[in-house]
Scaffold this active site. Structure first.
Site, PDB file in Angstrom:
ATOM      1  N   LEU A  20       0.821  -1.202   0.000  1.00 42.89           N
ATOM      2  CA  LEU A  20       0.000   0.000   0.000  1.00 42.89           C
ATOM      3  C   LEU A  20       0.862   1.262   0.000  1.00 42.89           C
ATOM      4  O   LEU A  20       0.349   2.376  -0.074  1.00 42.89           O
ATOM      5  CB  LEU A  20      -0.928  -0.024   1.220  1.00 42.89           C
ATOM      6  N   LYS A  68      14.126  -7.248   4.630  1.00 42.40           N
ATOM      7  CA  LYS A  68      14.389  -6.289   5.719  1.00 42.40           C
ATOM      8  C   LYS A  68      15.646  -6.623   6.533  1.00 42.40           C
ATOM      9  O   LYS A  68      16.277  -5.728   7.082  1.00 42.40           O
ATOM     10  CB  LYS A  68      13.184  -6.237   6.666  1.00 42.40           C
ATOM     11  N   ASN A  89      13.632  -0.883   7.184  1.00 40.37           N
ATOM     12  CA  ASN A  89      12.541  -0.772   6.197  1.00 40.37           C
ATOM     13  C   ASN A  89      12.658   0.484   5.353  1.00 40.37           C
ATOM     14  O   ASN A  89      11.789   0.754   4.524  1.00 40.37           O
ATOM     15  CB  ASN A  89      11.162  -0.819   6.886  1.00 40.37           C
ATOM     16  N   ASP A 109       9.139   1.313  11.318  1.00 37.50           N
ATOM     17  CA  ASP A 109       7.975   0.568  11.828  1.00 37.50           C
ATOM     18  C   ASP A 109       7.731   0.919  13.301  1.00 37.50           C
ATOM     19  O   ASP A 109       6.587   1.107  13.729  1.00 37.50           O
ATOM     20  CB  ASP A 109       8.200  -0.946  11.685  1.00 37.50           C
ATOM     21  N   LYS A 160      10.585 -18.631  21.396  1.00 36.78           N
ATOM     22  CA  LYS A 160      10.817 -17.426  20.599  1.00 36.78           C
ATOM     23  C   LYS A 160      10.430 -16.178  21.399  1.00 36.78           C
ATOM     24  O   LYS A 160      11.112 -15.144  21.345  1.00 36.78           O
ATOM     25  CB  LYS A 160       9.968 -17.524  19.319  1.00 36.78           C
TER      26      LYS A 160
HETATM   27  P1  NAP Z   1       6.010 -12.909  11.416  1.00 40.56           P
HETATM   28  O1  NAP Z   1       7.412 -12.429  11.566  1.00 40.56           O
HETATM   29  O2  NAP Z   1       5.723 -14.074  10.537  1.00 40.56           O
HETATM   30  O3  NAP Z   1       5.437 -13.214  12.896  1.00 40.56           O
HETATM   31  C1  NAP Z   1       4.146 -13.747  13.060  1.00 40.56           C
HETATM   32  C2  NAP Z   1       3.776 -13.730  14.549  1.00 40.56           C
HETATM   33  O4  NAP Z   1       2.410 -14.145  14.661  1.00 40.56           O
HETATM   34  C3  NAP Z   1       4.587 -14.689  15.407  1.00 40.56           C
HETATM   35  O5  NAP Z   1       4.717 -14.171  16.706  1.00 40.56           O
HETATM   36  C4  NAP Z   1       3.705 -15.946  15.398  1.00 40.56           C
HETATM   37  O6  NAP Z   1       3.900 -16.781  16.518  1.00 40.56           O
HETATM   38  C5  NAP Z   1       2.328 -15.305  15.492  1.00 40.56           C
HETATM   39  N1  NAP Z   1       1.276 -16.198  15.007  1.00 40.56           N
HETATM   40  C6  NAP Z   1       1.029 -16.552  13.723  1.00 40.56           C
HETATM   41  N2  NAP Z   1      -0.032 -17.369  13.664  1.00 40.56           N
HETATM   42  C7  NAP Z   1      -0.469 -17.549  14.937  1.00 40.56           C
HETATM   43  C8  NAP Z   1      -1.522 -18.277  15.524  1.00 40.56           C
HETATM   44  N3  NAP Z   1      -2.376 -19.003  14.779  1.00 40.56           N
HETATM   45  N4  NAP Z   1      -1.684 -18.210  16.863  1.00 40.56           N
HETATM   46  C9  NAP Z   1      -0.848 -17.478  17.625  1.00 40.56           C
HETATM   47  N5  NAP Z   1       0.184 -16.754  17.127  1.00 40.56           N
HETATM   48  C10 NAP Z   1       0.377 -16.794  15.796  1.00 40.56           C
HETATM   49  O7  NAP Z   1       5.077 -11.731  10.859  1.00 40.56           O
HETATM   50  P2  NAP Z   1       5.231 -10.145  11.106  1.00 40.56           P
HETATM   51  O8  NAP Z   1       6.017  -9.560   9.994  1.00 40.56           O
HETATM   52  O9  NAP Z   1       5.677  -9.913  12.499  1.00 40.56           O
HETATM   53  O10 NAP Z   1       3.720  -9.647  10.885  1.00 40.56           O
HETATM   54  C11 NAP Z   1       2.692  -9.985  11.802  1.00 40.56           C
HETATM   55  C12 NAP Z   1       1.377  -9.279  11.388  1.00 40.56           C
HETATM   56  O11 NAP Z   1       1.549  -7.867  11.474  1.00 40.56           O
HETATM   57  C13 NAP Z   1       0.940  -9.541   9.943  1.00 40.56           C
HETATM   58  O12 NAP Z   1      -0.453  -9.673   9.943  1.00 40.56           O
HETATM   59  C14 NAP Z   1       1.338  -8.283   9.185  1.00 40.56           C
HETATM   60  O13 NAP Z   1       0.498  -8.010   8.086  1.00 40.56           O
HETATM   61  C15 NAP Z   1       1.136  -7.230  10.277  1.00 40.56           C
HETATM   62  N6  NAP Z   1       1.983  -6.038  10.133  1.00 40.56           N
HETATM   63  C16 NAP Z   1       1.384  -4.826  10.218  1.00 40.56           C
HETATM   64  C17 NAP Z   1       2.147  -3.689  10.125  1.00 40.56           C
HETATM   65  C18 NAP Z   1       1.491  -2.355  10.204  1.00 40.56           C
HETATM   66  O14 NAP Z   1       2.139  -1.344   9.876  1.00 40.56           O
HETATM   67  N7  NAP Z   1       0.252  -2.269  10.659  1.00 40.56           N
HETATM   68  C19 NAP Z   1       3.550  -3.771   9.959  1.00 40.56           C
HETATM   69  C20 NAP Z   1       4.133  -5.049   9.893  1.00 40.56           C
HETATM   70  C21 NAP Z   1       3.335  -6.178   9.982  1.00 40.56           C
HETATM   71  P3  NAP Z   1       5.007 -17.985  16.483  1.00 40.56           P
HETATM   72  O15 NAP Z   1       6.322 -17.329  16.783  1.00 40.56           O
HETATM   73  O16 NAP Z   1       4.544 -18.914  17.519  1.00 40.56           O
HETATM   74  O17 NAP Z   1       4.959 -18.548  15.079  1.00 40.56           O
END
Ligand code: NAP
Length: 280
Positions: A20, A68, A89, A109, A160
């Site tokens: 976006l 990143k 980023n 971020d 983790k």
């Molecule tokens: P990531 O590095 O893949 O981390 C995912 C996290 O979610 C881990 O802590 C994982 O836990 C947890 N998780 C995934 N599925 C789960 C489940 N079913 N139950 C419990 N915990 C679960 O991803 P990320 O880059 O941090 O992004 C995470 C989210 O933030 C995404 O939805 C992304 O779109 C959003 N985001 C938003 C922004 C924003 O500006 N608003 C910026 C960045 C990211 P485990 O360690 O146990 O796998």
């Protein structure tokens, strides 16, 4: 109009079609009458792409998944907070006095998350339960520490979570301990609740009254089930789109050296999210 003086900006990632950022930055350039364009730059050849970006004289670059972390060894300077987070980023380019081009990596971020939260609560001294230990949680965790918040981590994979908590110098709480934890702020930095699984929640609804402010960084849907349930229990809510917006406005500020047109960028972002049908 694109012409010989158009300044180039873009986002490096793979894929980037869903990003976006082009919508927000291009709307801001148009609104200010700046002769610049922000392009999607999908690549799996990071080193070659960076060399090309430098050779072509790009004025600013965003970096997204999966580059990143991998881009860091390719940079000349890394901002201290980005270094602690372990991810970048944003790239800034500057010609040194000797004519060499210096490329600096920054992480906005955490700035975006802090700014979004700061509209709801004073972060210094606030207690925050941070759910997650992935890339976004790391950025938010280090940002909260910069702001002087008292952090508690919880993550599905305990090991983790404990690793991040040790780096932040804060406790990592288990599922059982969550029930008794009260804090000023809850931040969901997991992907739980994201479309197409929008009916899921990262925490039981009856625990939400333990918090004054609830931020969900998931922005699709715009109002996640977590935010909906939190609002119903009287919590102040902060949508993930605000973090996304403010990490972009922080980039604009760094690249252009002036205040960005925040309202224009917000309107552009929200209109695309609404178009994509990201209501819950
Ligand atoms: P990531 O590095 O893949 O981390 C995912 C996290 O979610 C881990 O802590 C994982 O836990 C947890 N998780 C995934 N599925 C789960 C489940 N079913 N139950 C419990 N915990 C679960 O991803 P990320 O880059 O941090 O992004 C995470 C989210 O933030 C995404 O939805 C992304 O779109 C959003 N985001 C938003 C922004 C924003 O500006 N608003 C910026 C960045 C990211 P485990 O360690 O146990 O796998």
């Amino acid at each position: 109009m694109i012409n010989g003086s158009t300044r180039l900006f873009g986002i490096l990632g793979n894929p980037v079609a869903h990003s976006l950022s082009p919508v927000m930055h291009n709307a801001a350039f148009r609104a200010r009458g700046i002769n610049a364009v922000y392009l999607p730059l999908p690549t799996s050849e990071l080193a070659m792409a960076l060399a090309g970006i430098k050779a072509l004289g790009f004025a600013g670059i965003s970096v997204t998944v999966p580059h990143k972390v991998a881009i860091m060894p390719l940079l000349d300077v890394i901002d201290p907070v980005a270094e602690k987070i372990g991810a970048v980023n944003t790239l800034l380019f500057k010609h040194k006095a000797d004519g060499r081009l210096q490329c600096t990596g920054v992480n906005t971020d955490w700035i975006g998350a802090n700014q979004a939260l700061a509209e709801a609560i004073r972060l210094g001294g606030a207690s925050v339960l941070l759910l997650g230990a992935g890339g976004a949680a790391r950025a938010i965790g280090f940002g909260l520490r910069e702001a002087g918040a008292q952090i508690f981590i919880h993550n599905r994979s305990q090991a983790k979570g404990e690793h991040l908590a040790a780096q932040l110098g804060c406790p990592c709480v288990t599922v059982n301990e969550l029930r008794d934890l009260r804090a000023d702020v809850l931040v969901n930095a997991t992907s739980v609740g994201m479309q197409p699984n929008a009916s899921t929640m990262p925490l039981e609804a009856d625990l939400l009254s333990n918090f004054q402010v609830v931020m969900d960084i998931v922005y699709a849907p715009l109002e996640t089930r977590l935010l909906h349930e939190a609002a119903a229990r009287g919590c102040k809510t902060v949508p993930g789109s605000n973090m996304l917006l403010y990490q972009a406005t922080a980039q604009w500020q760094l690249w252009l050296g002036e205040e960005p047109p925040v309202d224009v960028m917000r309107a552009a972002l929200e209109s695309v999210l609404a178009e994509k049908g990201t209501q819950r």
